[in-house]
Design a protein around this motif. Structure first.
Motif: not given
Length: 232
Positions: A19-26, A168-169, A223-228
């Motif tokens: 949840a935290r990195p998702l929120e950080e990523a907007g 992304g999947q 997760l941060r790297r995956w989102l980025e």
């Protein structure tokens, strides 16, 4: 603001540390309770990121849990669209089924904290952040690797632990999202499964205490790297 919609099957199996990195990523995160709140194709397809979380039922039990038929259709449509999708445990099994791979009971229950062995494909992407780190395993079912997907991780008990249908999947059989501070909710929620299969909650609780910080650090980095790198 970007939207992340997560399908949840039991309350204590949530996005956890993700949840935290998702929120950080907007991302604005919302949950939909499977079998209770209908999920429309429009809501699902319009989400910037869709997530299907874990649960203690089998993909093949749609005669007992009819909402699984709708979930499979949602997952299949999302995969076909090429839009970002993350499946965890049951979610990964639903992804495999939607890609026409078999899902079935594994040779043994895999429950407890441990590592995954990353393939060369896994080491070349965001999952490399989990190399050597503990993750939580909690499943009895497994699946064949869907045709055309990259195998990213394995264990001795479960050869197919993570796969990538496309950018992304991602399907994860294991729980890199687990927040060890909430281990007790899992131990209570799955107490019958633990007792029936000879798993000692005291061992899992102690491992959560000693390994939780390392698991959290690795899970957040992944997760941060995956989102980025993969979620646009």
């Amino acid at each position: 603001m970007k939207r992340c919609v997560a399908i949840q099957h039991v309350v204590f199996e949530n996005l956890g540390i993700f949840a935290r990195p998702l929120e950080e990523a907007g991302f604005a995160v919302s949950y939909v309770q499977a079998g209770v709140v209908p999920m429309t194709q429009e809501l699902w397809q319009d989400a910037d990121l869709a997530v299907v979380l874990g649960g203690p039922i089998g993909v093949y039990q749609d005669d007992l849990y009819p909402f699984l038929m709708d979930e499979k259709a949602l997952v299949a449509a999302r995969l076909a669209s090429g839009r970002p999708l993350l499946g965890i445990c049951l979610g990964a099994q639903l992804m495999a089924a939607a890609l026409d791979a078999a899902v079935y009971p594994g040779t043994a229950k895999e429950i407890g904290w441990g590592q995954v062995a990353l393939t060369p494909a896994g080491m070349s992407g965001p999952l490399a952040e989990l190399a050597g780190a503990p993750v939580l395993h909690w499943h009895g079912d497994t699946f064949d690797l869907p045709r055309g997907c990259d195998l990213l991780a394995s264990t001795a008990v479960t050869p197919h632990q993570a796969f990538r249908p496309g950018p992304g999947q991602l399907g994860l059989q294991f729980h890199a999202e687990m927040d060890a501070a909430f281990m007790e909710t899992w131990l209570v929620g799955h107490c019958c499964e633990l007792a029936a299969n000879g798993f000692d909650p005291r061992k899992i609780r102690e491992d959560a205490r000693t390994l939780g910080a390392r698991a959290t650090a690795a899970g957040l980095a992944f997760l941060r790297r995956w989102l980025e790198e993969e979620v646009r």
